[in-house]
Design a protein around this motif. Structure first.
Motif, short mmCIF file in Angstrom:
data_model
loop_
_atom_site.label_atom_id
_atom_site.label_comp_id
_atom_site.label_asym_id
_atom_site.label_seq_id
_atom_site.Cartn_x
_atom_site.Cartn_y
_atom_site.Cartn_z
N THR A 1 0.83 -1.21 0.00
CA THR A 1 0.00 0.00 0.00
C THR A 1 0.87 1.26 0.00
OG1 THR A 1 -0.25 -0.16 2.42
CG2 THR A 1 -1.99 -1.11 1.05
N ARG B 1 1.70 1.92 -3.56
CA ARG B 1 0.56 2.43 -4.32
C ARG B 1 0.25 3.88 -3.97
NH1 ARG B 1 -1.91 3.25 -8.79
NH2 ARG B 1 -4.20 3.10 -8.75
N GLU C 1 2.94 6.10 -5.36
CA GLU C 1 2.80 6.17 -6.82
C GLU C 1 1.75 7.22 -7.22
OE1 GLU C 1 1.58 3.16 -10.53
OE2 GLU C 1 0.91 2.73 -8.48
N LEU C 2 0.63 7.25 -6.49
CA LEU C 2 -0.44 8.20 -6.81
C LEU C 2 -0.13 9.60 -6.33
CD1 LEU C 2 -3.59 6.03 -6.03
CD2 LEU C 2 -2.71 6.67 -8.28
N SER D 1 -3.77 10.04 -4.28
CA SER D 1 -4.05 9.02 -3.27
C SER D 1 -5.23 9.37 -2.37
CB SER D 1 -2.81 8.81 -2.41
OG SER D 1 -2.48 9.99 -1.69
N LEU E 1 -8.19 7.01 -2.50
CA LEU E 1 -8.12 5.69 -1.88
C LEU E 1 -8.63 5.72 -0.44
CD1 LEU E 1 -4.58 4.46 -3.01
CD2 LEU E 1 -6.80 4.01 -4.10
N GLU F 1 -9.03 -1.85 -4.21
CA GLU F 1 -7.64 -2.00 -4.67
C GLU F 1 -6.82 -2.80 -3.66
OE1 GLU F 1 -5.32 1.08 -6.27
OE2 GLU F 1 -6.98 2.07 -7.33
N TYR F 2 -6.99 -2.51 -2.39
CA TYR F 2 -6.19 -3.18 -1.38
C TYR F 2 -6.57 -4.65 -1.25
CZ TYR F 2 -4.40 1.42 0.04
OH TYR F 2 -3.78 2.64 0.06
N LEU G 1 -4.72 -6.38 -3.89
CA LEU G 1 -3.31 -6.60 -3.53
C LEU G 1 -3.17 -7.83 -2.64
CD1 LEU G 1 -2.18 -2.93 -2.70
CD2 LEU G 1 -1.70 -4.24 -4.79
#
Length: 356
Positions: free
Chosen positions: A301, A304, A307-308, A313, A316, A335-336, A339
């Motif tokens: 996480t 991720r 990255e955003l 982010s 999220l 999303e999580y 993952l």
């Protein structure tokens, strides 16, 4: 609760859609040996967008087989069960086309968080999406391998929008060959989860041989010392194995707490508690010491969120809605959960046929 029973088969030419719903005047389904009888299931459904169905069944694991589509116009249907659990992602159909899908639902009391409200007895299904179309539904009691979840508010079946736990979104990625029993509960740390009879003891009583038990507990261990934290997680690992289950440690999702340089390289984001205990690091060490599989969700996480970036982010988490950098939105939880699923597959803990 382990008995298999007769199935409820629903086959109807009428299609429940945005434009029309054929609702048959049938009495509510009744439990017969824990399984509803053979009545037409669309008679237990109301509405058009969404279509809501209720079946009067006792606690247990139920396979649900649905036929979607069949309308004169294109449809697009998603399915949730019980306390907003995502069972089926948005599934499109062309005009006149039908699509068969199936999934399993863990029906229990309480239906959401173990220390929360009881909810509605029986099985509740909601067929939503952009243009829901329901042609038939079949419900049967089954016994399948399970994924049981031990965790906190970032994992649990959240009753109220916009809060959503990743465990709440996990079922949509799975086929009807496996069920998810989510015992995560808001506000719990490793000690309270271990001690409360409604939590780890109840989860432990549900374990069958070979079941996966995912443990993500850290967010509320804000003042837990290293020795106690390790002892609690070790006791849960040993307890799961004593029942024939397979424990998996899951490091906690990060908090969305950025440094000026755009990274999450700080104790708040990475769950270093008030006593200086690096909780994810302790989980990694314990996993190695006890030969226990590890899903490093903290690392995943973090990657991720970084990255955003600080702006991207936000979606999220519940930053825009609640200024909340800990709890996830539907998008973040989805999303999580993806993952977690990907790591379980990489670790060889899920059979390919269990994944949608």
């Amino acid at each position: 609760m382990r008995r298999a029973g007769p199935a409820l088969l629903v086959t109807c030419a009428a299609v429940a859609a945005v434009t029309a719903l054929s609702t048959l005047a049938a009495p509510p389904a009744r439990a017969q040996g824990g399984v509803p009888g053979g009545e037409d299931g669309l008679g237990h459904c109301t509405g058009t967008a969404p279509v809501v169905c209720h079946f009067d069944v006792t606690p247990g694991t139920y396979r649900v087989r649905v036929l979607l589509g069949g309308g004169a116009v294109a449809g697009s249907t998603s399915v949730t069960a019980e306390t907003r659990r995502a069972m089926l992602a948005e599934t499109p159909n062309a005009p006149g086309e039908t699509v068969r899908r199936s999934f399993t639902v863990d029906v229990r009391d309480p239906e959401g968080e173990p220390t929360g409200a009881i909810g509605t007895p029986g099985l509740d299904l909601t067929f939503g999406g952009a243009a829901p179309q329901l042609a038939s539904v079949r419900v049967e009691r089954v016994r399948t391998p399970q994924i049981l979840l031990a965790g906190d508010s970032t994992v649990c079946d959240q009753a109220a929008e916009p809060y959503t736990g990743w465990g709440q979104q996990l079922p949509q990625y799975l086929t009807d060959r496996v069920s998810v029993a989510n015992y995560a509960d808001s506000g719990e740390g490793s000690q309270s989860f271990r001690d409360n009879p409604a939590l780890f003891p109840a989860l432990r009583s549900r374990i069958h041989h070979g079941d996966l038990v995912l443990v993500q507990l850290a967010h509320n261990d804000k003042q837990t010392d290293r020795e106690t934290y390790r002892a609690n997680l070790t006791a849960m690992i040993e307890g799961v194995r004593a029942e024939g289950g397979r424990p998996v440690l899951v490091t906690p999702i990060v908090r969305r707490w950025f440094n000026a340089d755009g990274t999450l390289d700080n104790g708040t984001a990475l769950l270093v508690n008030g006593l200086g205990v690096d909780l994810p690091a302790e989980m990694r060490t314990l996993a190695a010491e006890h030969n226990t599989p590890l899903v490093d969700l903290t690392a995943l996480t973090r990657a991720r969120v970084e990255e955003l970036g600080p702006e991207g982010s936000k979606a999220l988490y519940l930053y825009d809605e609640k200024r909340d950098n800990t709890h996830t939105s539907v998008r973040g939880a989805t999303e999580y959960a993806g993952l977690v699923l990907a790591e379980l597959r990489t670790l060889g803990l899920l059979a390919p046929r269990a994944v949608r």
